[in-house]
Structures are given as C-alpha cells and as structure tokens.
Design a protein around this motif. Structure first.
Motif, PDB file in Angstrom:
ATOM      1  N   GLU A 128     -32.123 -20.972 -20.515  1.00 47.81           N
ATOM      2  CA  GLU A 128     -32.071 -22.378 -20.647  1.00 47.81           C
ATOM      3  C   GLU A 128     -31.723 -23.137 -19.553  1.00 47.81           C
ATOM      4  O   GLU A 128     -30.389 -23.274 -19.564  1.00 47.81           O
ATOM      5  CB  GLU A 128     -31.703 -22.853 -21.826  1.00 47.81           C
ATOM      6  CG  GLU A 128     -32.732 -23.098 -22.973  1.00 47.81           C
ATOM      7  CD  GLU A 128     -32.045 -23.803 -24.241  1.00 47.81           C
ATOM      8  OE1 GLU A 128     -32.930 -23.789 -25.106  1.00 47.81           O
ATOM      9  OE2 GLU A 128     -31.110 -24.125 -24.128  1.00 47.81           O
ATOM     10  N   LYS A 129     -32.513 -23.496 -18.371  1.00 44.36           N
ATOM     11  CA  LYS A 129     -32.082 -24.428 -17.458  1.00 44.36           C
ATOM     12  C   LYS A 129     -31.318 -25.584 -17.896  1.00 44.36           C
ATOM     13  O   LYS A 129     -30.352 -26.153 -17.274  1.00 44.36           O
ATOM     14  CB  LYS A 129     -33.063 -24.702 -16.326  1.00 44.36           C
ATOM     15  CG  LYS A 129     -33.219 -23.491 -15.296  1.00 44.36           C
ATOM     16  CD  LYS A 129     -34.318 -23.960 -14.122  1.00 44.36           C
ATOM     17  CE  LYS A 129     -34.285 -22.947 -13.313  1.00 44.36           C
ATOM     18  NZ  LYS A 129     -35.260 -23.494 -11.934  1.00 44.36           N
ATOM     19  N   SER A 130     -32.001 -26.062 -19.005  1.00 45.57           N
ATOM     20  CA  SER A 130     -31.584 -27.418 -19.395  1.00 45.57           C
ATOM     21  C   SER A 130     -29.880 -27.313 -20.163  1.00 45.57           C
ATOM     22  O   SER A 130     -29.388 -28.186 -20.022  1.00 45.57           O
ATOM     23  CB  SER A 130     -32.338 -27.971 -20.403  1.00 45.57           C
ATOM     24  OG  SER A 130     -32.457 -27.149 -21.664  1.00 45.57           O
ATOM     25  N   THR A 131     -29.649 -26.020 -20.486  1.00 49.02           N
ATOM     26  CA  THR A 131     -28.088 -26.085 -20.894  1.00 49.02           C
ATOM     27  C   THR A 131     -27.480 -25.188 -20.315  1.00 49.02           C
ATOM     28  O   THR A 131     -26.260 -24.938 -20.540  1.00 49.02           O
ATOM     29  CB  THR A 131     -28.331 -25.689 -22.435  1.00 49.02           C
ATOM     30  OG1 THR A 131     -28.881 -24.333 -22.769  1.00 49.02           O
ATOM     31  CG2 THR A 131     -28.897 -26.810 -23.420  1.00 49.02           C
ATOM     32  N   GLN A 132     -28.233 -24.475 -19.340  1.00 49.44           N
ATOM     33  CA  GLN A 132     -27.551 -23.236 -18.487  1.00 49.44           C
ATOM     34  C   GLN A 132     -26.659 -22.443 -19.345  1.00 49.44           C
ATOM     35  O   GLN A 132     -25.705 -21.833 -19.291  1.00 49.44           O
ATOM     36  CB  GLN A 132     -26.356 -24.163 -17.424  1.00 49.44           C
ATOM     37  CG  GLN A 132     -26.806 -24.968 -16.308  1.00 49.44           C
ATOM     38  CD  GLN A 132     -25.894 -25.199 -15.244  1.00 49.44           C
ATOM     39  OE1 GLN A 132     -24.531 -24.636 -15.249  1.00 49.44           O
ATOM     40  NE2 GLN A 132     -26.360 -25.855 -14.499  1.00 49.44           N
ATOM     41  N   THR A 133     -27.546 -21.797 -20.477  1.00 49.54           N
ATOM     42  CA  THR A 133     -27.277 -20.793 -21.483  1.00 49.54           C
ATOM     43  C   THR A 133     -28.326 -19.495 -21.080  1.00 49.54           C
ATOM     44  O   THR A 133     -29.430 -19.787 -21.042  1.00 49.54           O
ATOM     45  CB  THR A 133     -27.238 -21.448 -22.881  1.00 49.54           C
ATOM     46  OG1 THR A 133     -26.424 -22.605 -22.863  1.00 49.54           O
ATOM     47  CG2 THR A 133     -26.836 -20.405 -23.725  1.00 49.54           C
ATOM     48  N   LEU A 134     -27.330 -18.637 -21.213  1.00 49.64           N
ATOM     49  CA  LEU A 134     -28.401 -17.193 -21.318  1.00 49.64           C
ATOM     50  C   LEU A 134     -28.427 -16.811 -22.562  1.00 49.64           C
ATOM     51  O   LEU A 134     -27.156 -16.397 -23.422  1.00 49.64           O
ATOM     52  CB  LEU A 134     -27.884 -16.329 -20.395  1.00 49.64           C
ATOM     53  CG  LEU A 134     -28.712 -14.784 -20.119  1.00 49.64           C
ATOM     54  CD1 LEU A 134     -28.491 -14.111 -18.901  1.00 49.64           C
ATOM     55  CD2 LEU A 134     -28.263 -13.857 -21.321  1.00 49.64           C
ATOM     56  N   PHE A 135     -29.478 -16.586 -23.323  1.00 52.08           N
ATOM     57  CA  PHE A 135     -29.702 -15.736 -24.747  1.00 52.08           C
ATOM     58  C   PHE A 135     -29.951 -14.377 -24.857  1.00 52.08           C
ATOM     59  O   PHE A 135     -31.016 -14.097 -23.986  1.00 52.08           O
ATOM     60  CB  PHE A 135     -30.345 -16.532 -25.577  1.00 52.08           C
ATOM     61  CG  PHE A 135     -30.374 -18.346 -25.789  1.00 52.08           C
ATOM     62  CD1 PHE A 135     -29.252 -18.554 -26.921  1.00 52.08           C
ATOM     63  CD2 PHE A 135     -30.819 -19.150 -24.902  1.00 52.08           C
ATOM     64  CE1 PHE A 135     -29.077 -19.774 -27.017  1.00 52.08           C
ATOM     65  CE2 PHE A 135     -30.531 -20.553 -25.069  1.00 52.08           C
ATOM     66  CZ  PHE A 135     -29.456 -20.921 -26.053  1.00 52.08           C
TER      67      PHE A 135
END
Length: 287
Positions: A128-135
């Motif tokens: 997610e670029k919007s939260t800079q999170t990798l799931f």
C-alpha cells in the motif's frame, strides 16, 4: 440273547420228555409181571428211552455248535448300567490343539493409499503506497488473510514509474523472478533482495521503461527514509520475508489512491485480480 432263550426252551422240553419216558419205564417195569410175559412192552419202553437220549444229545450238540458259530457275529448284550455309563455316552470330539492367533504387533495391515502430499500454503504480497505498508496475504481459497505486515520505504518521488531514473516506485502486478543472497549484493541492499519483473507486459504496452526494481534491505539495520524506486525493509524484516516470498510469488503494488478494505484481517480476492486492478489504474470504476 434270543438264541440262548430258544436253546433253554428246547432243553426244558427234552428234560420234560425224558422225565416222562423214565416214569413210564418205572411204571411198566413194576407191572410187567402181570402182562403176557412176552416182554414186548418193556422192550419198546427201552427203545423209546434210548431214542429220547439220542435226540437230547443231538439237540445239545447241535445247539452248542450253532451257538459257537453265531456268537462271533452277535454283539454282546448291553446292560442298562453300561448303556448309561460315561464310557458308552457319545461325546463330541475333543480339540487337541488351539490355532495360534497372531499378536496385534504381528498383524500386517492391508495396503492403504499413501498420504496426500503436504501442499504449501500460497502467499501473496500487497504493498500500500498510501500507508507505506507491506502485507503478507495467505490464500484461504475464498479470501486472503493477513498473516504479517511490515513498514516499508518507497521511491522518493510519488506517482507511477514511467521512465528509468525517475525515482518512482512502479504500480501494478509483478512476480518474483530472482532471489539474490547477501554475498552477491552491494552493502546498500542489505542481506537479501527479491527481483521483480518490472516492466511487465502492461508496463511495456504503456511505454514505460527502466528496470532493477527490487524488494531489499538497507544494509544499515533499519530502512532508510526513501529509495530510488525500490521497496525497502529493515534488514531483519527482509530476511523474514524469505519465508513467504518464493520464485513467482505475486507482488501487487497499489497506487496512493487505494487503501485496501480489510475486514477482520481478510481481503476479498477480487482486489488482486487483473480486471479490477488495471481497470482502476485506467480510471474506470470497476465497482
């Protein structure tokens, strides 16, 4: 038993006849002197007695011979006591041996189908670029389930990557095509790097250029603030990522307008399908 009784009866009759003949002889002898004196009656009595004796002897001899010959063929009489004795009662055959029953550990089980091979769970990566999170997403068939997540750093410039050197992180569906180990990496990439297949077919069709887009570490322990277009993790996290990322693992990088709608840690699988993803990328409302 029957033949014995017949002989006894004959002997009884013969004894009776002999007794009668002897009585007649005594009577006739007493009164012989009063007869004619010819002695004819006396002689006839003697002859009768002699014949009776001969008949009796013949009967006894013949009976003994007959009994001797027949006794071999006549079974001995069975008395009531013997018939009821334990020896004469018919008993069932005795079991002389008991068949061996194998112990449970000696029983060879029938052949069974081999167990089904373990199927490795399938995982996908969503960034997610919007939260800079990798799931880390586990494929559960109907949905994806979040099993882990990590903070990441992205390209210094926002937006979709268009050309090489624009410092932007690409957006789209990619897959891991190579895994680089620590000894083959420059220090700035940390201990591990997962190479993505950017540009993919869609990128090429859109005229995008460039290359060398990786998921990698920092070589400094913690991730740096931004990158030249790659996805960067802490060094410990990039090593942990190796458990889930294999060759051909899907890596979906979503643009800054999308925040994935997780519900109870699960994500509808439609969000990782080409028709939704690229329709949204093209500005079409896919619903």
């Amino acid at each position: 038993m029957i033949m014995g009784n017949m002989v006894k009866r004959k002997l009884f009759i013969m004894r009776t006849q002999l007794s009668v003949a002897y009585s007649n002889y005594v009577v006739n002898r007493t009164f012989a002197s009063t007869r004619d004196g010819l002695g004819l009656h006396s002689n006839s009595v003697r002859i009768g007695i002699a014949m009776a004796v001969l008949v009796l002897a013949g009967t006894l001899f013949g009976s003994s011979v007959f009994i001797g010959k027949s006794s071999a063929n006549i079974p001995p009489a069975i008395t009531a006591e013997k018939a009821l004795s334990v020896e004469s009662v018919v008993t069932p055959p005795q079991i002389t041996s008991i068949p061996e029953i194998p112990a449970p550990e000696d029983i060879v089980p029938e052949e069974t189908a081999p167990p089904a091979p373990d199927i490795e769970p399938r995982f996908a990566i969503a960034v997610e670029k919007s939260t800079q999170t990798l799931f880390i997403l586990k494929d559960n068939g109907e949905t994806y389930e979040v099993v882990e997540k990590f903070d990441v750093s992205l390209g210094k410039i926002l937006g979709v990557k268009e050309i090489e050197g624009d410092l932007r992180t690409p957006e789209g569906f990619y897959k891991v095509v190579e895994i680089k180990m620590d000894e083959e990496l420059p220090e700035i990439y940390g201990p591990r790097a997962f190479v993505l297949n950017y540009p993919n077919e869609y990128d090429v069709a859109m005229g995008r250029t460039g290359g060398g887009i990786w998921l990698h570490g920092s070589g400094q322990g913690e991730k740096t603030p931004d990158t030249r277009g790659c996805v960067e993790l802490d060094d410990d996290n990039i090593l942990a990522l190796e458990y889930w990322l294999k060759i051909d693992t899907l890596v979906a990088i979503f643009n800054s307008d999308i925040k994935l709608p997780f519900a109870n840690g699960k994500l509808d699988k439609k969000y990782l399908k080409n028709d939704f993803f690229y329709a949204h990328m093209a500005g079409v409302n896919a619903g």
